[in-house]
Scaffold this active site. Structure first.
Site, short mmCIF file in Angstrom:
data_model
loop_
_atom_site.label_atom_id
_atom_site.label_comp_id
_atom_site.label_asym_id
_atom_site.label_seq_id
_atom_site.Cartn_x
_atom_site.Cartn_y
_atom_site.Cartn_z
CD GLU A 1 -12.83 46.05 -34.56
OE1 GLU A 1 -12.30 46.33 -33.47
OE2 GLU A 1 -12.24 46.18 -35.65
CD GLU B 1 -9.13 41.53 -33.60
OE1 GLU B 1 -8.54 42.55 -33.14
OE2 GLU B 1 -9.94 41.58 -34.54
#
Length: 966
Positions: free
Chosen positions: A415, A485
């Site tokens: 991220e 994820e």
């Protein structure tokens, strides 16, 4: 004219990785060269700013007698100095890169040490720091060695010329905030300190410097090729393979390959003129081929978890026993892969992954998530000034961990948006190590990566990707897909992972995923049991979003881990057993009484597995034995005949077949259950209560069989000698984290919608109490204030004289636009009701989309043990498919089967609690008998429940039978 004064702490805001440290190299724990651990108690002084104190504390002779003491490795905020801070992605300081606040907690650390008496006088020495957050400056015996950033990465300094036999003074100044903090915005607690090992390494003349073990495997020939590159000449010996070659030379020999399922390691030695370094060599080859990730020629299916390093008292300062406990728990729950979110772990963890067998995605210590708040403006990964720091982090990860066979994929970080710095990292890694693949989820177009990776994609999108209908660039469509994820394990959940697994197994392109995440990051706290964000007075925090693991903070498995173990089990056991099962009908008469066993391992056969069968009647085993199953190769299946079932007369019957470890292994004892399957033979008989008794009115009560009711309200008061309080329809559950959803999900966050509709404050209006010849009928309407919607609810009570039956009929009124949380009845029993027995799903909790691990049988528990201690209290503890339950002198049977839960507080009290310590047991045990429950999903960060798990408001009828236990 303006100017800024240069200060002695300008390095804190410098975007460079630091000065003075040696180049990165391979990490190894031991050799025949001497090493001295400097872990232990250090003197400590905390200052409010980076420049509050001068550096005179680093001078020999400085008196630190009045300083505090803290443990190293450790975090000072977990040892009584300041407080931890939890944010998911928001920077807890103004975003003005590379500037940081003047209020910058700074810890000065002092350690005085003597060299061992036998410390060699020749050669040099290296001082190694394995992890310091977030910026450190180091002095030894008054000499400034330099400063470094990169919290979860090793840094070494040459110090041999500075050492003395005794009284060496090691001084380390650690700043909580630095320019590096902009690169370390991971979803975790901000915890400054020296949190990994500090070690002094003797470096004899001619010692090993850096080395790279290349150990490939050719699956077509069964041969491995070994070459060890070394910065100094030496020899490599592997006795088990009769290898004795010079460094830099290749040798090819027959070997057993390394995989996560068969982690064969060969012990070797790299010997230089001055040092012997032990090697643990695993031969394996990782390639991207035919659009798939293949190891040793075989596509792999990742059944993984994301693992932050965490201990509830020590934070990220993990000891070897804790790391080993993690690996053993993973192996025993069928997990085969770890993504080291979001930084390289302690190197000892990778040694454990090598030895026990886990695929590893090794992730760089990089995340800049907070820049999303300004549309990624000024993001360091797209700013050339920061590129040297990014490349330094990539190099320190790769060089440290390159000799671990468990590491099959490098990850650039997490991220951090996109940018030129990430491309530079990918190019450097590809050039340095062509034997592994590169991952980065944020690279949607897959410019720099070798796989298409996503987070929390919905099931339907994952299926489109599996079918090749996802669009995107040509390159991304040709690459394998992983969910780096998914299955957000926050609180009660995750739900829907079995549905994901079915997709992974159906489509080759889908190569599995990694549950978020391994462990709740709760901090042990006398006030709350475990503390989470906001409990330390943080001005910015993200609450209990830090508690989203498959383990509770004390490392006890959650129901989510038990569910995941079942969903990903590597042996599939499916049975027919009876013509009752539709899917058996096309298999011929001989299929009944057989079980199909499928080896779902990628590499291992079933020679290490023993199989047991049990035949059960009404949940109790009446016969059992061993089941001969061939040692199936990976992907093979076999139909195995079961023995003739015994003649047991009436009752509900079923087979249970278990796959167990046949002998002790490195990670599990003999008899450890790897997989199980269960399938019915005969259906449960119907619950029949003849309507023989008529209700009788007298003395303010209505009597019906063993029961008495309030004549005015029709409320049940007792069954025999058992008092019953407040039995009525219940639709409310304390919303789970997944019910409430995430703030960035504007639609269909049902926990909020339920509360807005008022389902937590339903009113019960009595419309009629009717006595007929054979029944007591109570008519009510259940509805929230301020709304027109409601549930017309009728309770019809009948009895055969000994047992009491209630049939509940529910008819929705108005426009119900949301599903119900639950639908059933709730009542209270005396607090003396302590033990529970039931025949149904167990032993743990289950919900509509988390019930794969719910095993049908007879179970027993205390009321207190029925509950699940989620760090933030919420709906928990339901048992599925319950035929009957007994507690407090009462037996309850259901038609159809029901969901059962019991606790010493109401659902409303559970809803009000924010920590486990808020839950105070009352004098009543509250029992829920539910006809239905809404699904769980994983909307705390991912998708909500799939439509098939919705509990829709529609006309419904269900029954319960009550009797007193004699």
């Amino acid at each position: 004219m303006s100017f800024r004064t240069t200060t002695a702490v300008d390095y804190v805001e410098d975007v460079s990785p630091g000065t003075g440290a040696l180049p990165p190299r391979a990490w190894y724990a031991t050799s025949d060269a001497m090493a001295l651990s400097l872990n232990g108690d250090w003197r400590f002084r905390l200052s409010a700013t980076a420049d509050a104190e001068d550096d005179s504390f680093a001078d020999p002779g400085f008196d630190a007698g009045d300083w505090a003491e803290i443990a190293v490795p450790g975090h000072w905020v977990l040892q009584g100095h300041g407080s931890p801070i939890y944010t998911n992605h928001l920077y807890p300081f103004p975003v003005d890169p590379p500037r940081v606040p003047t209020e910058n907690p700074t810890g000065d650390h002092l350690r005085v040490f003597d060299l061992p008496a036998d410390w060699p006088s020749d050669g040099g020495a290296v001082l190694r720091f394995d992890g310091v957050e977030s910026c450190a400056r180091v002095w030894l015996n008054g000499t400034d060695l330099g400063e470094f950033k990169g919290s979860r990465l090793p840094h070494e300094f040459a110090v041999g010329h500075l050492l003395k036999p005794g009284g060496n003074v090691l001084a380390v100044r650690v700043h909580q905030w630095s320019a590096a903090s902009y690169l370390e915005d991971q979803d975790q607690w901000w915890l400054p300190g020296i949190f990994r090992d500090v070690t002094l390494l003797h470096r004899p003349a001619g010692c090993v410097l850096d080395f790279f073990v290349h150990a490939s495997y050719d699956h077509t020939s069964g041969e491995g090729t070994l070459k060890v590159e070394s910065d100094v000449d030496g020899r490599v010996t592997v006795p088990a393979l009769d290898i004795d070659v010079a460094t830099g030379e290749s040798v090819t020999v027959p070997v057993e390959p390394w995989t996560a399922e068969t982690p064969r390691l060969y012990d070797g030695v790299l010997a230089s003129e001055g040092e012997r370094v032990p090697l643990r060599i695993g031969f394996r080859t990782v390639v991207l081929e035919d659009g798939l990730i293949k190891v040793n020629g075989t596509p792999v299916l990742f059944k993984g978890v994301n693992r932050h390093e965490w201990h509830p008292e020590k934070g990220r300062a993990l000891d070897p026993e804790t790391m080993r406990a993690d690996v053993l728990l993973m192996k025993r729950h069928n997990i085969n892969a770890v993504r080291t979110s979001h930084y390289p772990p302690h190197p000892a963890f990778l040694e454990l992954c090598d030895a026990y067998g886990l695929w590893v995605i090794d992730e760089c210590d990089l995340e800049t998530h907070g820049f999303v708040e300004q549309a990624w403006r000024d993001n360091p990964v797209d700013d050339d000034r920061w590129t040297p720091a990014l490349l330094d982090r990539a190099a320190r990860m790769v060089e440290r961990d390159k000799n671990h066979p468990s590491v099959v994929i490098w990850s650039l970080g997490n991220e951090a948006g996109t940018g030129r710095g990430l491309t530079a990292m990918a190019e450097w890694i590809h050039g340095r190590d062509a034997s592994r693949l590169v991952h980065y989820e944020g690279d949607i177009n897959c410019r720099d990566t070798d796989m298409y990776s996503r987070m929390y994609a919905f099931h339907e999108e994952v299926e489109r990707i599996g079918r090749g209908l996802d669009g995107g660039t040509l390159k991304s469509r040709e690459l394998p897909f992983i969910l780096c994820e998914y299955g957000h394990a926050m609180g009660n959940g995750p739900g829907g992972i079995a549905d994901y697994q079915r997709l992974f197994e159906r489509y080759d392109r889908l190569q599995g995923g990694f549950i978020w995440e391994w462990i709740d990051h709760g901090i042990k706290d006398e006030r709350y049991g475990f503390a989470y964000g906001g409990d330390f007075g943080e001005e910015l925090h993200d609450g209990n979003f830090v508690c989203d693991g498959l383990l509770f903070p004390d490392r006890k498995p959650s129901p989510g881990l038990i569910e995941y173990k079942k969903v990903i089990e590597p042996i599939r056991i499916e049975g027919w057993g009876s013509p009752l099962l539709e899917r058996g009908r096309d298999l011929g008469e001989g299929a009944y009484g057989t079980v199909r066993v499928c080896n779902a391992y990628d590499f291992a056969d079933l020679s290490a597995i023993a199989f047991e069968w049990a035949y059960q009647v009404d949940g109790e085993t009446v016969e059992s034995g061993m089941l001969p199953v061939p040692a199936l190769a990976p992907g093979e299946s076999a139909d195995v005949k079961l023995p003739e079932p015994p003649d047991t007369g009436s009752g509900e019957t079923q087979w249970t077949v278990r796959a167990l470890l046949a002998t002790d292994t490195a990670w599990g004892p003999k008899g450890h259950q790897v997989a199980w399957g269960q399938f019915p033979v005969s259906a449960p008989p119907p619950v029949h209560v003849a309507q023989r008794e008529a209700p009788r009115l007298g003395d303010g009560r209505i009597t019906l069989g063993p029961a008495s009711f309030d004549s005015r309200t029709g409320a049940l008061m007792s069954v025999g000698a058992v008092d019953v309080a407040g039995l009525r329809l219940d639709v409310w559950r304390a919303p789970t984290d997944n019910d409430d959803g995430a703030p960035w999900q504007p639609d269909l966050r049902y926990g909020l919608l339920w509360r807005k509709l008022g389902l937590h404050r339903m009113r019960h209006r009595l419309d009629a109490v009717e006595l007929t010849g054979d029944a007591l009928t109570v008519r009510t309407r259940v509805a929230p204030a301020a709304r027109q919607v409601g549930l017309a609810t009728v309770y019809r009570w009948t009895s055969d004289g000994e047992r009491l039956r209630v049939t509940v009929s529910v008819s929705p009124e108005g426009d119900w636009t949301v599903p119900l949380p639950r639908l059933g009845v709730r009542f209270g029993l005396s607090g003396a009701a302590a033990r529970v027995r039931w025949f149904g799903g167990g032993p743990g909790e289950a919900y509509p989309d988390t019930r794969s691990a719910s095993e049908l049988g007879r179970w027993e528990s205390t009321v207190d043990e029925l509950g699940t201690p989620y760090v933030r209290p919420q709906e928990n503890g339901a048992r599925a498919d319950v035929r009957w339950a007994e507690l407090g002198g009462l037996r309850i049977e259901g038609e159809p089967e029901f969901w059962f839960s019991a606790r010493r507080w109401t659902n409303e009290q559970l809803d009000d609690a924010r920590h486990l310590t808020d839950l105070v047991p009352g004098e009543t045990v509250w029992v829920n008998l539910d006809h239905g429950q809404h699904g769980i999903g994983s909307q705390s960060c991912g998708p909500g429940p799939l439509p098939q798990y919705f509990l829709r408001a529609e006309p419904t009828e269900f029954s319960f039978v009550f009797s007193e236990i004699s």
